[in-house]
Write an enzyme that holds these catalytic residues in place. Structure first.
Site, PDB file in Angstrom:
ATOM      1  N   ARG A   1      23.312  40.541  22.898  1.00  0.00           N
ATOM      2  CA  ARG A   1      23.435  39.237  22.102  1.00  0.00           C
ATOM      3  C   ARG A   1      23.062  39.164  20.752  1.00  0.00           C
ATOM      4  O   ARG A   1      23.749  38.815  20.034  1.00  0.00           O
ATOM      5  CB  ARG A   1      23.441  37.946  22.923  1.00  0.00           C
TER       6      ARG A   1
ATOM      7  N   SER B   1      21.961  30.460  21.201  1.00  0.00           N
ATOM      8  CA  SER B   1      22.144  31.496  22.264  1.00  0.00           C
ATOM      9  C   SER B   1      23.028  32.618  21.916  1.00  0.00           C
ATOM     10  O   SER B   1      22.620  33.659  22.517  1.00  0.00           O
ATOM     11  CB  SER B   1      22.376  30.794  23.533  1.00  0.00           C
TER      12      SER B   1
ATOM     13  N   GLU C   1      35.593  24.555  24.670  1.00  0.00           N
ATOM     14  CA  GLU C   1      35.931  25.888  24.880  1.00  0.00           C
ATOM     15  C   GLU C   1      37.411  26.091  24.498  1.00  0.00           C
ATOM     16  O   GLU C   1      37.774  27.173  23.809  1.00  0.00           O
ATOM     17  CB  GLU C   1      35.203  26.661  25.685  1.00  0.00           C
TER      18      GLU C   1
ATOM     19  N   PHE D   1      32.156  30.583  30.271  1.00  0.00           N
ATOM     20  CA  PHE D   1      33.224  29.380  29.633  1.00  0.00           C
ATOM     21  C   PHE D   1      34.186  30.062  28.803  1.00  0.00           C
ATOM     22  O   PHE D   1      35.182  29.624  28.888  1.00  0.00           O
ATOM     23  CB  PHE D   1      32.200  28.462  28.708  1.00  0.00           C
TER      24      PHE D   1
ATOM     25  N   HIS E   1      25.654  36.327  27.771  1.00  0.00           N
ATOM     26  CA  HIS E   1      25.109  35.639  28.896  1.00  0.00           C
ATOM     27  C   HIS E   1      26.154  36.001  30.217  1.00  0.00           C
ATOM     28  O   HIS E   1      26.336  35.037  30.897  1.00  0.00           O
ATOM     29  CB  HIS E   1      24.929  33.906  28.913  1.00  0.00           C
TER      30      HIS E   1
ATOM     31  N   ASP F   1      19.204  30.083  34.500  1.00  0.00           N
ATOM     32  CA  ASP F   1      20.279  28.932  34.643  1.00  0.00           C
ATOM     33  C   ASP F   1      20.979  29.021  35.985  1.00  0.00           C
ATOM     34  O   ASP F   1      21.548  27.788  36.202  1.00  0.00           O
ATOM     35  CB  ASP F   1      21.301  29.294  33.609  1.00  0.00           C
TER      36      ASP F   1
ATOM     37  N   ARG G   1      22.328  38.393  27.997  1.00  0.00           N
ATOM     38  CA  ARG G   1      21.151  37.610  27.445  1.00  0.00           C
ATOM     39  C   ARG G   1      19.926  38.487  27.484  1.00  0.00           C
ATOM     40  O   ARG G   1      19.101  38.258  26.516  1.00  0.00           O
ATOM     41  CB  ARG G   1      21.275  36.479  28.468  1.00  0.00           C
TER      42      ARG G   1
END
Lengths: 311, 280
Positions: free
Chosen positions: A6, A33, A54, A79, A105, A113, A163
């Site tokens: 990322r 993020s 989104e 998402f 992610h 998470d 991530r």
């Protein structure tokens, strides 16, 4: 050296912004993020925060593409591929819109998470849509190459980044091309086809197996769709056994993609290292990778079993 | 009556004939919403929007997004009149190998974006409006939505974003014909008050009779003067407008008229010279 894909994405995007003024970036309140914040800092007038929406983000990107922009839309894989599936299908893929949905992610290495945020089905979903190109880069170097290649390619693309910080595996001479896999190690007894974070594990497994006198070929199949059929068939013929390794459900992802080629063109024994049709959970990324058997050791075990069944 | 009002009213009624003819031939498609929106679309395509006849890809054109994509009969009848497609091609609507798909598809010249799955169009219109603004282009983006369609949550994500980004080059129309497939919109899922909802989201809101050409033109022309916020025109219309037995009938949302019904409509319109050979 360690770097998350990322982070490499954010840096590559910012560099791309200098080269191509048509590149615009959209994010859904996760720019810190997804690292699109790096682009935002340099090009605030070309960055659009769409809020936590989104579906609207992906369609807005599709609209931007219709007036000559090259939109990169980013959010978490869950998402982007999940919440906005229908927007990807109708507005990106169905009309061949020049939109790049680069998510971060992906997989269980999201970590703490937990399962709600760990996409283990995104590759299957995106791969099932006609016209889509689906890419899972293995390291920071490959991610930068991928971003530059897809900016030149005209059409809808889904990219999944990670991530967690991981080793940089490739140097500047590494070559990425849509529709092509990369043979990282050659071998005769068995082929491991991996992508994303599992490429590093595959390379470790290859080392361990070579010490046990099993000659292993390792292919990085970052581009899951279109898949490099020729390379898969060549190594099915050469080694007669294939193991896939991916940070994804075994249903519909890389294992599915490779199986589709192998079963039709040159059936050989196959096995996989992947999520066993289960959701992830909270924990440290490294602990989760071990818990769900997404490791070099898991690949070695499956490879040994497959190798002995071959004889 | 102002000349252009008369001309556009007559043109819309002419297009109503083409709409029904297409549907009689295809025996599949959506007459009700096509007939309710055709007055607005006629004003838009033939008077308000910068559109050049015979040149669907003109770089300096305004963009029209038909978010209520099921009313392709209305859209394609307009395209034939604009010379984007040949009139005889209308008879291929919904048939295999036709460019005239059931819902707008970019295979057909003049279709800006693929729509049909409801709730996508306003978001895409936003993207176009943002892009045109970035390039300093004076063009407008028009989005046509259905009143049932605004039950889709994404419409309100888009409404929020359009106001946030102050898209004064965006004009939306809600074809408020009060009917959706399952019946009256207000009994299926209440959308009213439509005007107050958009106003609360930061839009300029105009409410008109969507069959009064004078009001339609005035609303669009007023909308073109609005700065710093998007405008929505809530057009009160009648589903199936212009054919007595189709008006306000949910059945004609998605049921094509039969030949005898078409002939009855022609009678109502006092059309005696229709060329039936187009059906051959």
């Amino acid at each position: 050296m360690k770097k998350a894909t990322r982070q490499a994405y954010g840096e590559a995007l910012e560099k791309l912004g200098h080269k191509n003024s048509n590149v615009v970036v959209l994010d859904a309140d996760l720019s810190g993020s997804t690292k699109t914040s790096i682009f935002k800092k340099s090009f605030p007038e070309r960055f659009f925060n769409m809020g936590i929406a989104e579906a609207n983000m992906v369609d807005t990107a599709a609209g931007l593409s219709q007036v000559g922009k090259i939109p990169f839309a980013s959010t978490f894989s869950m998402f982007g591929a999940g919440r906005a599936f229908e927007q990807v299908r109708q507005s990106m893929a169905y009309q061949m819109a020049n939109v790049k949905l680069v998510t971060t992610h992906g997989g269980i290495s999201v970590g703490e998470d937990g399962g709600s945020h760990q996409s283990i089905e995104d590759i299957a979903i995106m791969r099932a849509i006609p016209n889509m190109t689906v890419i899972v880069p293995a390291d920071a170097t490959e991610t930068e190459k991928v971003i530059n290649v897809i900016a030149e390619y005209v059409g809808p693309v889904y990219v999944r980044c990670s991530r967690m910080d991981t080793d940089v595996l490739f140097d500047e001479n590494y070559h990425f091309e849509i529709g092509k896999g990369n043979l990282l190690k050659d071998g005769d007894d068995i082929t491991i086809i991996a992508n994303g974070l599992m490429v590093e594990e595959a390379l470790k497994a290859q080392q361990i197996l070579s010490e046990k006198n099993i000659s292993v070929a390792v292919i990085n199949m970052a581009c899951v769709k279109p898949i490099d059929k020729e390379l898969v068939i060549t190594y099915a013929k050469k080694t007669g056994a294939i193991i896939t390794a991916e940070e994804h459900n075994y249903v519909g992802g890389l294992y599915g993609a490779v199986s589709e080629v192998v079963s039709k063109h040159y059936p050989v024994r196959m096995d996989y290292v992947a999520m066993e049709d289960q959701f992830g959970k909270s924990g440290k990324p490294e602990d989760l990778m071990r818990y769900f058997n997404l490791t070099a050791d898991a690949i070695v075990k499956k490879a040994e079993a497959l190798y002995s069944s071959k004889k | 009556m102002e000349d252009r009002v008369k001309r556009l009213t007559e043109l819309a009624n002419e297009l109503r004939v083409d709409i029904l003819a297409m549907l009689v031939k295809s025996q599949s498609g959506h007459p009700g919403g096509s007939l309710s929106v055709i007055d607005v679309m006629t004003a838009l395509y033939f008077e308000i929007a910068k559109i050049r006849k015979g040149d669907p890809n003109w770089v300096d054109r305004d963009r029209v997004v038909l978010s209520k994509g099921h009313v392709t009969p209305a859209l394609f009848s307009v395209f034939a009149k604009l010379g984007f497609i040949e009139k005889k091609e209308l008879m291929t609507f919904r048939q295999i190998n036709s460019r005239l798909q059931g819902h707008p598809d970019k295979k057909c010249p003049g279709v800006e974006v693929a729509t049909g799955s409801l709730g996508h169009g306003l978001s895409m219109a936003n993207g176009m409006a943002i892009g045109l603004k970035m390039d300093g282009k004076p063009n407008r983006v028009f989005a046509i939505l259905g009143d049932g369609e605004i039950q889709e949550g994404q419409v309100w994500e888009a409404a929020m974003a359009a106001a946030h980004y102050k898209l004064d080059n965006l004009i939306a129309v809600v074809d408020h014909n009060r009917l959706q497939i399952d019946g009256w919109v207000e009994s299926v899922m209440t959308v009213s008050p439509v005007d107050e909802k958009f106003r609360a989201f930061g839009w300029e809101v105009l409410t008109i009779d969507g069959h009064d050409m004078n009001q339609i033109l005035e609303a669009f022309e007023y909308a073109l003067t609005i700065k710093n916020r998007p405008t929505v025109i809530v057009a009160h219309t009648v589903k199936g407008k212009g054919v007595s037995f189709m008006e306000n009938q949910a059945k004609f949302h998605g049921t094509a008229p039969k030949m005898d019904e078409f002939k009855k409509a022609l009678e109502e319109w006092n059309i005696t010279n229709f060329d039936f050979s187009i059906f051959e």
